[in-house]
Write a protein that holds these residues in place. Structure first.
Motif, mmCIF file in Angstrom:
data_model
loop_
_atom_site.group_PDB
_atom_site.id
_atom_site.type_symbol
_atom_site.label_atom_id
_atom_site.label_comp_id
_atom_site.label_asym_id
_atom_site.label_seq_id
_atom_site.Cartn_x
_atom_site.Cartn_y
_atom_site.Cartn_z
ATOM 1 N N ILE A 161 -24.661 45.487 -23.401
ATOM 2 C CA ILE A 161 -25.774 46.093 -24.359
ATOM 3 C C ILE A 161 -25.290 46.564 -25.605
ATOM 4 N N ALA A 162 -24.679 48.347 -25.459
ATOM 5 C CA ALA A 162 -24.188 48.780 -26.363
ATOM 6 C C ALA A 162 -22.960 48.606 -27.339
ATOM 7 N N GLN A 351 -30.616 41.375 -14.706
ATOM 8 C CA GLN A 351 -29.462 42.671 -15.290
ATOM 9 C C GLN A 351 -27.860 42.363 -15.578
ATOM 10 N N ALA A 352 -28.259 42.029 -13.877
ATOM 11 C CA ALA A 352 -26.281 41.442 -13.566
ATOM 12 C C ALA A 352 -25.971 40.901 -14.058
ATOM 13 N N ALA A 353 -26.754 39.428 -14.132
ATOM 14 C CA ALA A 353 -26.793 37.608 -15.046
ATOM 15 C C ALA A 353 -25.938 38.496 -16.042
ATOM 16 N N LEU A 354 -26.609 39.082 -17.257
ATOM 17 C CA LEU A 354 -26.887 39.366 -18.495
ATOM 18 C C LEU A 354 -25.693 40.022 -18.501
ATOM 19 N N PHE A 357 -22.782 37.793 -18.668
ATOM 20 C CA PHE A 357 -23.165 36.443 -19.753
ATOM 21 C C PHE A 357 -22.010 37.641 -21.805
ATOM 22 N N ILE A 358 -23.348 38.766 -21.608
ATOM 23 C CA ILE A 358 -22.281 39.708 -22.525
ATOM 24 C C ILE A 358 -20.916 39.548 -22.384
ATOM 25 N N ASP A 359 -19.987 40.758 -21.093
ATOM 26 C CA ASP A 359 -18.642 40.124 -20.496
ATOM 27 C C ASP A 359 -18.310 39.606 -20.935
ATOM 28 N N ALA A 364 -21.792 35.760 -27.009
ATOM 29 C CA ALA A 364 -20.947 35.689 -28.431
ATOM 30 C C ALA A 364 -20.765 34.122 -28.938
ATOM 31 N N ARG A 365 -20.786 33.247 -28.190
ATOM 32 C CA ARG A 365 -20.188 31.862 -28.177
ATOM 33 C C ARG A 365 -21.557 31.083 -28.058
#
Length: 467
Positions: A161-162, A351-354, A357-359, A364-365
């Motif tokens: 998130i950061a 939490q782990a999935a998100l 998903f971000i990394d 972003a896509r």
């Protein structure tokens, strides 16, 4: 099915069993067609003779409440007389006044044309990728740990998130600055628990986000509305005694304007002088259709006065119940402790999935893809309103999932006609407890299909013109 029966004394035990089973049927706890325990099994669990249970069953069967089926067992009848469960006698226990005054939640409704605010398009959500990530998260040993997790959130998600808000919104934050929450509303609740004493003055925008206003009031705050204009919150009208200021500077809710750079600087200067905290809710700012975004208050703050709140409810889906806050170091221990005291932490697989998903760049896509589609809908609605709506005026907005319109048409009748004709729409009065004198309505474009917009707007135009 297990049935709870309590026997007292040595009186007519069959009558006690009869009465409690009858109450369960009439209250709806035992539903039509449900199978009761065999008489022998229930007799063993109650430490009574089988004849005692059989006598109760026979009486209920004779009265039509139970039905015996040879070789299958005893079942609740298909059409028993029912009654509403009665409340205990007397006046009962009442909540505090502010909880008694809250409006009841509306019944779920799926309109034919859904222009309601705050609803993203579920068809745009990348379900296949999300299922893969959740399945992978459930296989990881960290998720299967028997221990409670960090109340601030998993280290992986906080770091993700950061990075995400640092790149997409220029928020200055590391993983240690982030607290994961169950949406923006819980973030506001944690801030209120840590900062607001009963009687403290909390300043909010007027018109402004109703759920935030209600939450501060529920914590005992004296909530004061502050007008907004074309530049956002009017800092010159802030009450001197305000302990906390809640604002939506990137996309003012519900009107849609962005707070000007001058107002942002003035608000931070005021907070420093007043010793107040600014809660910056980055409402709906992920999707922009024109103009460059201004710097968040959080990135301009040099005195540790801003708490930045965000959510993934609009970017992804509300059902994920994942959001976050970024707080000054002086507040983080208290906020983390408050999270632990309320519900400890968010569900770990999500939490782990998100985090992944971000990394993996999927968030972003998704924002780029969804943003293009929402941009098409925004442009069509804006052009149609400007061309065809004589009794409503569009308020300029460059971001978010809705636009607002000023209108002099009485909104109560307009909203009623729209609902009768299958159109979901929010009035400004319905979104905000205090409108600051504004009358009009909002058009959300997250849930309405592009191909339905023209027809839906034509129905709404008729609702306005029928006044």
């Amino acid at each position: 099915m297990d049935v709870h029966v309590t026997l007292t004394g040595r009186g007519d035990l069959a009558a006690q069993i009869y009465r409690q089973l009858l109450d369960a049927v009439l209250d709806g706890r035992l539903r039509p067609g449900e199978r009761l325990p065999p008489s022998r099994e229930l007799a063993v669990s109650l430490a009574v003779s089988r004849n005692t249970v059989a006598a109760a069953y026979d009486r209920l069967t004779a009265e039509g409440f139970l039905v015996g089926r040879v070789g299958a067992g005893t079942f609740v009848g298909e059409h028993p007389v029912s009654r509403a469960r009665s409340a205990p006698g007397g006046h009962g226990v009442l909540p505090r006044a502010q909880w008694r005054e809250l409006p009841e939640r509306a019944e779920p409704w799926r309109p034919r044309f859904d222009f309601r605010v705050g609803v993203p398009d579920v068809e745009l959500f990348p379900w296949q990728s999300w299922r893969r990530l959740v399945a992978g998260a459930l296989r990881w040993s960290a998720v299967r740990s028997a221990d409670y997790a960090d109340p601030a959130g998993s280290p992986e998600l906080r770091a993700a998130i950061a990075r995400h808000i640092g790149l997409s919104r220029s928020v200055r934050a590391g993983a240690d600055d982030v607290v994961v929450t169950a949406g923006a509303q819980q973030a506001l609740d944690l801030v209120s628990r840590v900062l607001v004493d009963p009687g403290d003055v909390v300043a909010v925008e007027e018109p402004g986000y109703g759920p935030a206003r209600a939450l501060f009031a529920a914590h005992g705050a004296k909530v004061v509305g502050v007008p907004v204009d074309a530049e956002g919150l009017d800092v010159s009208r802030l009450p001197a005694r305000a302990r906390l200021v809640y604002t939506t500077p990137s996309h003012q809710f519900p009107l849609g304007m962005a707070m000007s750079a001058a107002r942002r600087a003035a608000l931070l200067e005021w907070a420093t002088r007043a010793g107040a905290v600014v809660v910056e809710d980055d409402y709906d700012s992920e999707f922009r259709f024109s103009d460059r975004p201004l710097q968040p208050l959080q990135s301009l703050d040099r005195q540790g006065r801003v708490v930045y709140v965000g959510t993934f409810s609009k970017t992804l889906l509300p059902l994920l119940r994942l959001g976050f806050l970024v707080a000054p170091a002086t507040l983080r221990p208290a906020l983390t402790a408050a999270r632990q005291l309320t519900d400890w932490h968010s569900e770990l697989a999500g939490q782990a999935a998100l985090a992944r998903f971000i990394d993996e760049g999927l968030l972003a896509r998704h924002v780029r893809r969804a943003g293009r589609e929402y941009g098409r809908r925004h442009a069509l609605i804006a052009a149609t309103v400007e061309r065809d709506f004589a009794k409503a005026r569009l308020i300029p907005s460059a971001a978010g999932l809705h636009v607002c319109l000023d209108s002099d048409v009485p909104m109560e009748g307009f909203a009623r006609r729209a609902r009768e004709r299958g159109v979901g729409v929010n009035t400004i009065e319905g979104l905000c407890p205090d409108t600051g004198g504004r009358t009009g309505f909002a058009l959300g474009f997250g849930a309405v299909r592009f191909d339905d917009i023209d027809e839906g707007l034509a129905v709404l135009r008729g609702c306005l013109e029928d006044e």
